[in-house]
Design a protein around this motif. Sequence first.
Motif, PDB file in Angstrom:
ATOM      1  N   GLU A  39       0.776  -1.175   0.132  1.00  0.00           N
ATOM      2  CA  GLU A  39      -0.027   0.120   0.005  1.00  0.00           C
ATOM      3  C   GLU A  39       0.970   1.395   0.057  1.00  0.00           C
ATOM      4  OE1 GLU A  39      -4.012  -2.040   2.288  1.00  0.00           O
ATOM      5  OE2 GLU A  39      -2.496  -0.491   3.562  1.00  0.00           O
ATOM      6  N   GLU A  40       1.906   1.206   0.750  1.00  0.00           N
ATOM      7  CA  GLU A  40       2.710   2.412   1.004  1.00  0.00           C
ATOM      8  C   GLU A  40       3.523   2.843  -0.396  1.00  0.00           C
ATOM      9  OE1 GLU A  40       5.579   1.922   3.984  1.00  0.00           O
ATOM     10  OE2 GLU A  40       4.510   3.157   5.356  1.00  0.00           O
ATOM     11  N   TYR A  41       3.837   1.431  -1.043  1.00  0.00           N
ATOM     12  CA  TYR A  41       4.336   1.540  -2.332  1.00  0.00           C
ATOM     13  C   TYR A  41       3.648   2.276  -3.290  1.00  0.00           C
ATOM     14  CZ  TYR A  41       6.413  -0.064  -6.745  1.00  0.00           C
ATOM     15  OH  TYR A  41       7.028  -0.024  -7.963  1.00  0.00           O
ATOM     16  N   VAL A  42       2.505   1.753  -3.505  1.00  0.00           N
ATOM     17  CA  VAL A  42       1.545   2.336  -4.730  1.00  0.00           C
ATOM     18  C   VAL A  42       1.128   3.704  -4.266  1.00  0.00           C
ATOM     19  CG1 VAL A  42      -0.671   1.425  -3.820  1.00  0.00           C
ATOM     20  CG2 VAL A  42       0.068   1.360  -6.347  1.00  0.00           C
ATOM     21  N   GLU A 119      -7.446   5.717  -5.479  1.00  0.00           N
ATOM     22  CA  GLU A 119      -7.949   5.118  -4.182  1.00  0.00           C
ATOM     23  C   GLU A 119      -7.384   3.786  -4.133  1.00  0.00           C
ATOM     24  OE1 GLU A 119     -12.305   5.967  -3.690  1.00  0.00           O
ATOM     25  OE2 GLU A 119     -12.027   4.724  -1.732  1.00  0.00           O
ATOM     26  N   LEU A 120      -7.139   3.471  -2.901  1.00  0.00           N
ATOM     27  CA  LEU A 120      -6.959   2.038  -2.655  1.00  0.00           C
ATOM     28  C   LEU A 120      -8.135   1.620  -1.662  1.00  0.00           C
ATOM     29  CD1 LEU A 120      -3.588   0.856  -1.157  1.00  0.00           C
ATOM     30  CD2 LEU A 120      -5.308  -0.330  -2.423  1.00  0.00           C
ATOM     31  N   SER A 140     -14.750 -10.008  -1.267  1.00  0.00           N
ATOM     32  CA  SER A 140     -14.421  -8.506  -0.745  1.00  0.00           C
ATOM     33  C   SER A 140     -12.681  -8.481  -1.212  1.00  0.00           C
ATOM     34  CB  SER A 140     -14.240  -8.517   0.796  1.00  0.00           C
ATOM     35  OG  SER A 140     -13.684  -7.562   1.110  1.00  0.00           O
ATOM     36  N   ILE A 141     -12.534  -7.276  -2.087  1.00  0.00           N
ATOM     37  CA  ILE A 141     -11.210  -7.135  -2.861  1.00  0.00           C
ATOM     38  C   ILE A 141     -10.875  -5.747  -2.399  1.00  0.00           C
ATOM     39  CG2 ILE A 141     -10.300  -6.435  -5.085  1.00  0.00           C
ATOM     40  CD1 ILE A 141     -12.514  -8.386  -6.009  1.00  0.00           C
ATOM     41  N   GLN A 142      -9.485  -5.446  -2.047  1.00  0.00           N
ATOM     42  CA  GLN A 142      -8.968  -4.028  -1.737  1.00  0.00           C
ATOM     43  C   GLN A 142      -8.395  -3.836  -2.928  1.00  0.00           C
ATOM     44  OE1 GLN A 142      -8.911  -1.691   0.461  1.00  0.00           O
ATOM     45  NE2 GLN A 142     -10.666  -2.966   1.543  1.00  0.00           N
ATOM     46  N   LEU A 143      -8.966  -2.650  -3.947  1.00  0.00           N
ATOM     47  CA  LEU A 143      -8.273  -2.552  -5.414  1.00  0.00           C
ATOM     48  C   LEU A 143      -7.540  -1.183  -5.185  1.00  0.00           C
ATOM     49  CD1 LEU A 143      -8.650  -3.350  -8.373  1.00  0.00           C
ATOM     50  CD2 LEU A 143     -10.327  -1.729  -8.499  1.00  0.00           C
ATOM     51  N   ASN A 144      -6.393  -1.510  -5.964  1.00  0.00           N
ATOM     52  CA  ASN A 144      -5.646  -0.181  -6.275  1.00  0.00           C
ATOM     53  C   ASN A 144      -6.331   0.309  -7.583  1.00  0.00           C
ATOM     54  OD1 ASN A 144      -2.818  -0.160  -8.442  1.00  0.00           O
ATOM     55  ND2 ASN A 144      -3.235   1.640  -6.876  1.00  0.00           N
ATOM     56  N   ASP A 145      -6.790   1.422  -7.343  1.00  0.00           N
ATOM     57  CA  ASP A 145      -7.833   1.875  -8.467  1.00  0.00           C
ATOM     58  C   ASP A 145      -7.346   3.386  -8.805  1.00  0.00           C
ATOM     59  OD1 ASP A 145      -9.367   1.476 -10.814  1.00  0.00           O
ATOM     60  OD2 ASP A 145     -11.297   1.411  -9.538  1.00  0.00           O
ATOM     61  N   VAL A 278      -2.654  -0.416 -11.514  1.00  0.00           N
ATOM     62  CA  VAL A 278      -1.179  -0.815 -11.395  1.00  0.00           C
ATOM     63  C   VAL A 278      -0.945  -2.298 -10.745  1.00  0.00           C
ATOM     64  CG1 VAL A 278       0.993  -0.128 -10.873  1.00  0.00           C
ATOM     65  CG2 VAL A 278      -0.295   1.331 -11.683  1.00  0.00           C
ATOM     66  N   ILE A 279      -1.349  -2.534  -9.531  1.00  0.00           N
ATOM     67  CA  ILE A 279      -1.066  -3.667  -8.753  1.00  0.00           C
ATOM     68  C   ILE A 279      -2.384  -4.506  -8.889  1.00  0.00           C
ATOM     69  CG2 ILE A 279       1.078  -3.055  -8.060  1.00  0.00           C
ATOM     70  CD1 ILE A 279      -0.250  -2.637  -5.441  1.00  0.00           C
ATOM     71  N   GLY A 280      -3.378  -3.894  -9.245  1.00  0.00           N
ATOM     72  CA  GLY A 280      -4.717  -4.711  -9.242  1.00  0.00           C
ATOM     73  C   GLY A 280      -5.261  -4.893  -7.653  1.00  0.00           C
ATOM     74  N   GLY A 281      -6.034  -6.085  -7.406  1.00  0.00           N
ATOM     75  CA  GLY A 281      -6.585  -6.166  -6.029  1.00  0.00           C
ATOM     76  C   GLY A 281      -5.361  -6.701  -5.245  1.00  0.00           C
ATOM     77  N   LEU A 282      -5.239  -6.259  -4.120  1.00  0.00           N
ATOM     78  CA  LEU A 282      -4.092  -6.644  -3.126  1.00  0.00           C
ATOM     79  C   LEU A 282      -4.233  -8.174  -2.988  1.00  0.00           C
ATOM     80  CD1 LEU A 282      -3.808  -3.740  -0.862  1.00  0.00           C
ATOM     81  CD2 LEU A 282      -2.511  -4.228  -2.677  1.00  0.00           C
TER      82      LEU A 282
END
Length: 404
Positions: A39-42, A119-120, A140-145, A278-282
Amino acid sequence: MQDHRKLGRELELFDTDPLIGAGLPYWLPAGAALRHALEEYVYDLERQAGYQHVHSPVLGKRELYEISGHWDHYRDGMYPPMRIGAEEVVLRPSLCPHHAIIFRSRGHSYRELPLRIAELGGMYRAELSGVLGGLTRVRSIQLNDAHIFCTQDQVAAEVAASLAMIRRAYRDLAIEPARYRLSLASPDAKYVGSQESWDRAADILRKALADAGLPYDCEEGEAAFYGPKIDVQVADSSEREASLSTIQVDFYQPERFDLGYIGPDNTKHRPVMVHRSVIGGLERLVAHLIETHSGAFPPWLAPVQLAVLPVSEGQIDRAAALVQEATVAGLRAELNSPEGKTTLGARIRQARLVPYLAIIGPAEAASAEVSLRLRDGRQLRSVRPEDALAGILSRVQARSQELW
Ligand SMILES: [Zn+2]
């Protein structure tokens, strides 16, 4: 490659419980540490690329998705609406409508474009229980979007920049795409928007892939209902493929939400929406990382980066002090004390996935040094603790794949 469902549980990264439900894994501390690093990275990658982060709720009124088109075209993947008073709300199947509303909530001039909102955030998929498993198919997905609102002229550059960002992330994560896929409409299915806008969007995506020199496959029937997309496919331990990253060009939702910006001619123009992850769903990313690296993550991602092993009771205080120092310096460090009859060799084997082991025996304690053992078996003897920490930190900060 090992199946992440088995390895991820062995490494205590995540687990599931029938009482929480199928497809709803929870993250244990080691998995949460890995996820936090991602999360920090993205966030940082996006911040440097000019994105602005927002937070929006995981619920929205049914009407929101009727406007976006999800209700008509994606209802099978959505949870049934919940009635609350006179309203119906749903768990969101995507973040796009919220971001469109956020864009619409303020007036915009062409000078602000491209405006990149990231938003993540959580999104939900009503997957059938038969297909659920581990972290790859979840409810339930945490998405990098992110959604980029831009002029027609800016779309190509934004797509190219998004593609470059994905490739950079894959390098840092030390993962490889199985292939790039240009996902197009199928000729016989029902889609929204004009043929002309679909063709224009597909041309932009095709050119971005060609300019980057990337081979790709075209696949009809894999597009989003609102537009074509580039999907970056990854393969799992049983050679099953899934989309991790995506870039989509959308002329449709800006129409539906009546988005606008004021152009240089002082009249209202319609922006284009570029959707990208970029990195999709975590969940899916971590599943892929577990399998690709067999749990031996690059140092910057490792749940424990440094384990400190006192050889006997006499060095515990010194070892604990080094753990504390490493933690304050920003590393994830752990003390592995001698317990009962466990040999040092057994403790080293137990920590075999940890990139750095600092071993402190009587000799090291006497000279205020450590013996640094790297995951690949190399051993650096008589290292000053401050040099060991500085060496590890510099490699972690550079996201180096090299241990030393
Ligand atoms: Zn979107």
